[in-house]
Write a protein that holds these residues in place. Structure first.
Motif, short mmCIF file in Angstrom:
data_model
loop_
_atom_site.label_atom_id
_atom_site.label_comp_id
_atom_site.label_asym_id
_atom_site.label_seq_id
_atom_site.Cartn_x
_atom_site.Cartn_y
_atom_site.Cartn_z
N GLU A 270 41.09 -1.99 23.63
CA GLU A 270 41.00 -1.81 22.07
C GLU A 270 40.96 -3.24 21.09
O GLU A 270 40.51 -3.34 20.33
N ARG A 271 41.95 -3.95 21.83
CA ARG A 271 42.10 -5.36 20.81
C ARG A 271 40.76 -6.13 20.80
O ARG A 271 40.25 -6.83 20.05
N ILE A 272 40.08 -6.09 21.91
CA ILE A 272 38.65 -6.70 22.04
C ILE A 272 37.81 -5.94 21.28
O ILE A 272 36.92 -6.75 20.41
N LEU B 151 26.55 -13.46 20.43
CA LEU B 151 27.73 -13.47 21.39
C LEU B 151 28.75 -12.38 21.25
O LEU B 151 29.25 -11.79 22.28
N THR B 152 29.22 -12.00 19.97
CA THR B 152 30.19 -11.21 19.69
C THR B 152 30.11 -9.86 20.22
O THR B 152 30.70 -9.06 21.21
N TYR B 153 28.67 -9.25 20.08
CA TYR B 153 28.37 -8.01 20.60
C TYR B 153 28.03 -8.05 21.75
O TYR B 153 28.18 -7.00 22.57
N SER B 154 27.55 -9.12 22.44
CA SER B 154 27.39 -9.04 23.83
C SER B 154 28.76 -9.14 24.75
O SER B 154 28.85 -8.23 25.74
N GLY B 155 29.51 -9.78 24.26
CA GLY B 155 30.82 -9.70 24.75
C GLY B 155 31.58 -8.26 24.71
O GLY B 155 32.04 -7.87 25.62
N ILE B 156 31.39 -7.69 23.60
CA ILE B 156 32.17 -6.29 23.48
C ILE B 156 30.97 -5.46 24.47
O ILE B 156 32.05 -4.53 25.11
N GLN C 79 34.51 -8.05 33.92
CA GLN C 79 33.76 -8.02 32.85
C GLN C 79 34.59 -8.28 31.57
O GLN C 79 33.90 -8.74 30.35
N GLN C 80 35.54 -7.56 31.33
CA GLN C 80 36.56 -7.79 30.36
C GLN C 80 36.91 -9.15 30.02
O GLN C 80 37.14 -9.52 28.94
N VAL C 81 37.11 -9.88 31.28
CA VAL C 81 37.63 -11.31 30.88
C VAL C 81 36.43 -12.18 30.42
O VAL C 81 36.53 -12.85 29.22
N ALA C 82 35.35 -11.94 30.99
CA ALA C 82 34.09 -12.38 30.22
C ALA C 82 33.71 -12.15 29.09
O ALA C 82 33.14 -13.01 28.25
N GLY C 83 33.85 -10.97 28.80
CA GLY C 83 33.62 -10.15 27.38
C GLY C 83 34.26 -10.74 26.36
O GLY C 83 34.08 -11.11 25.51
N THR C 84 35.58 -10.82 26.92
CA THR C 84 36.60 -11.61 25.92
C THR C 84 36.45 -13.00 25.46
O THR C 84 36.27 -13.29 24.23
N GLY C 85 35.80 -13.71 26.40
CA GLY C 85 35.49 -15.29 26.14
C GLY C 85 34.30 -15.06 25.19
O GLY C 85 34.32 -15.96 24.42
N LEU C 86 33.17 -14.08 25.47
CA LEU C 86 32.25 -14.14 24.46
C LEU C 86 32.71 -13.66 22.96
O LEU C 86 32.08 -14.29 22.25
N VAL C 87 33.54 -12.81 23.06
CA VAL C 87 34.19 -12.39 21.73
C VAL C 87 34.79 -13.38 20.97
O VAL C 87 34.55 -13.87 19.84
N LEU C 88 35.61 -14.12 21.71
CA LEU C 88 36.43 -15.36 21.12
C LEU C 88 35.45 -16.44 20.73
O LEU C 88 35.56 -17.05 19.64
N LEU C 89 34.43 -16.88 21.40
CA LEU C 89 33.51 -17.83 21.10
C LEU C 89 32.71 -17.21 19.85
O LEU C 89 32.43 -18.13 18.98
N GLY C 90 32.24 -16.08 19.73
CA GLY C 90 31.66 -15.42 18.57
C GLY C 90 32.37 -15.36 17.34
O GLY C 90 31.97 -15.98 16.22
N VAL C 91 33.80 -15.18 17.45
CA VAL C 91 34.66 -15.27 16.29
C VAL C 91 35.00 -16.63 15.77
O VAL C 91 34.78 -16.95 14.59
#
Length: 314
Positions: free
Chosen positions: A104-106, A137-142, A279-291
């Motif tokens: 949810e937070r991601i 990056l954000t949408y790829s991470g999500i 996948q969640q850890v890697a996706g979170t990293g991509l989302v944070l980089l996108g933000v």
């Protein structure tokens, strides 16, 4: 206080508020272990927080003087408050019925990209190459975090839960874009008080219509969790965030607050025993980089933006 101390105090406030907001999903999931639904829980949260916002709003009125807004501006204030704190919160609570707190937070952190797109479409603001990269990056991470969650999650209807949370992010983005002009007139703290009061009215009405006297017959832990959410996940962090923005600027605030998903992942693992995939850890990293890229400006532009924002709410 010199500028350096001012900045670090503001950064600390933003970090604390991000931690408080990160606890929201954890508290909601704990409450859902009891026989309570999203609208009842949201009603308790808003009802418990209302006295604090009324008291703080009255205090601000006494020290800053009465508000001079036109009828149209009052209507706009009520509309954005209801949008941001009733609809967005309700959709978010519904989503947590179906998905984990960490996912949810991601997913919720998609809202900065919605703000970017709404500004581009509605106000013809140019989207830079850096921002396009941030969106990708954000949408790829999500997408990566979502795919990793499907196999590991014990929840059913993950797609439905994701839909409600992403819709919450979109509605919250509409609130942010729509509140900008009114917030400049009122200041962030007074605006928050009035917007929350406006949102409490439809929330409580919805709760009463849906449950009536049943709102008074939940197990005591539900009321305790509702009170904790009202104080430590609503009232306290909203004002810490407002003061943090005043001290460090909106751009820096977005970057610092992006640590929120990491807090939620840690808490959901420790308290709710949710399974976190790579996948969640890697996706979170991509989302944070996108933000980070969405909010990042060059030092010169960031200083100008920070000072401009600070002057509008002082």
């Amino acid at each position: 206080m010199d500028d350096r101390k001012r900045y670090w105090v503001g950064a600390g406030l933003v970090l604390l508020s991000a931690f408080c907001f990160a606890c929201k999903g954890i508290l909601i999931k704990l409450a859902f272990r009891y026989p309570v639904d999203p609208i009842a829980l949201l009603t308790l949260r808003m009802a418990f927080s209302l006295p604090f916002y009324l008291a703080i709003g009255q205090y601000l009125k006494r020290i800053e003087g009465p508000v001079s807004l036109s009828r149209r501006e009052w209507v706009a204030l009520a509309a954005v408050g209801i949008t941001g704190y009733y609809f967005a919160s309700l959709f978010n609570f519904i989503g947590l019925v179906y998905i984990s707190a960490s996912l949810e937070r991601i997913l919720l952190f998609i809202y900065p990209t919605f703000v970017l797109l709404l500004n581009a479409v509605g106000f013809s603001r140019r989207v830079t190459r850096q921002q396009v990269i941030a969106l990708l990056l954000t949408y790829s991470g999500i997408l990566l975090a979502f795919v990793g969650n499907i196999g590991a999650s014990a929840h059913t209807n993950v797609m439905l839960g994701a839909f409600w949370v992403i819709l919450s992010g979109l509605v919250y983005a509409l609130y942010l874009v729509g509140s900008e002009s009114v917030m400049r007139r009122l200041g962030s703290q007074r605006f928050t008080c009035y917007a929350m009061v406006a949102a409490t009215v439809p929330t409580v009405l919805h709760g009463v219509v849906a449950h009536g006297e049943g709102l008074f017959h939940y197990p005591m832990p539900v009321y305790g969790l509702g009170l904790i959410m009202a104080i430590f996940v609503t009232v306290v962090p909203t004002f810490m965030m407002a003061e943090g923005i005043r001290r460090v600027g909106a751009g820096n605030t977005s970057i610092i607050a992006s640590i929120g998903p990491i807090f939620t992942i840690g808490l959901s693992t420790a308290i709710l025993h949710e399974v976190i995939t790579w996948q969640q850890v890697a996706g979170t990293g991509l989302v944070l980089l996108g933000v980070f890229l969405t909010s990042w400006k060059t030092p010169k532009k960031l200083l100008i933006s920070s000072n401009k924002y600070r002057n509008t709410i002082n």
